[in-house]
Write a protein that holds these residues in place. Structure first.
Motif, short mmCIF file in Angstrom:
data_model
loop_
_atom_site.label_atom_id
_atom_site.label_comp_id
_atom_site.label_asym_id
_atom_site.label_seq_id
_atom_site.Cartn_x
_atom_site.Cartn_y
_atom_site.Cartn_z
N ARG A 223 -19.06 -17.38 13.48
CA ARG A 223 -19.82 -18.16 12.51
C ARG A 223 -20.87 -17.29 11.86
N PRO B 95 -19.62 -24.81 1.41
CA PRO B 95 -20.37 -25.90 2.06
C PRO B 95 -20.32 -25.80 3.59
N PHE B 96 -19.20 -25.34 4.15
CA PHE B 96 -19.13 -25.18 5.60
C PHE B 96 -20.08 -24.10 6.07
N ASP B 97 -20.11 -22.97 5.35
CA ASP B 97 -21.02 -21.88 5.72
C ASP B 97 -22.47 -22.36 5.76
N ALA B 98 -22.83 -23.24 4.86
CA ALA B 98 -24.21 -23.71 4.76
C ALA B 98 -24.66 -24.46 6.00
N VAL B 99 -23.72 -25.00 6.76
CA VAL B 99 -24.08 -25.73 7.98
C VAL B 99 -23.59 -25.01 9.24
N GLY B 100 -23.19 -23.74 9.10
CA GLY B 100 -22.83 -22.93 10.26
C GLY B 100 -21.41 -23.08 10.76
N LEU B 101 -20.53 -23.69 9.98
CA LEU B 101 -19.13 -23.83 10.37
C LEU B 101 -18.29 -22.79 9.66
N PRO C 11 -34.71 -22.04 7.32
CA PRO C 11 -35.30 -23.17 6.58
C PRO C 11 -36.47 -22.66 5.72
N LEU D 196 -27.01 -19.44 10.30
CA LEU D 196 -27.53 -20.48 9.41
C LEU D 196 -28.63 -19.92 8.55
#
Length: 74
Positions: A63, A2-8, A69, A66
């Motif tokens: 990181r 889940p962190f990877d999905a928002v660039g963290l 989209p 992302l």
């Protein structure tokens, strides 16, 4: 993930499999009284060292890019 999905950056600390699946992986025995004190001490020392060194870095942690989209279908 889940962190990877928002660039963290996200991290997973792999632990020894000894009794992991049978005693502590989200079962009715996943309670404080079943925790092994020496394992908790070791894990907290590793995590403290990791956090300290991450905070003291000259640069941000790397990181993953992302995801692009998706175009909305009409």
């Amino acid at each position: 993930m889940p962190f990877d999905a928002v660039g963290l950056p996200g991290f997973e600390f792999i632990q020894d499999p000894l009794n992991y699946s049978s005693k502590v992986h989200h079962s009715n025995l996943d309670v404080y009284e079943e925790a092994i004190p020496d394992d908790l001490k070791q894990a907290s020392a590793i995590l403290a060292r990791f956090v300290y060194h991450a905070a003291m870095r000259d640069a941000m942690l790397p990181r993953k890019p992302l995801p692009k989209p998706r175009a909305h279908a009409r």
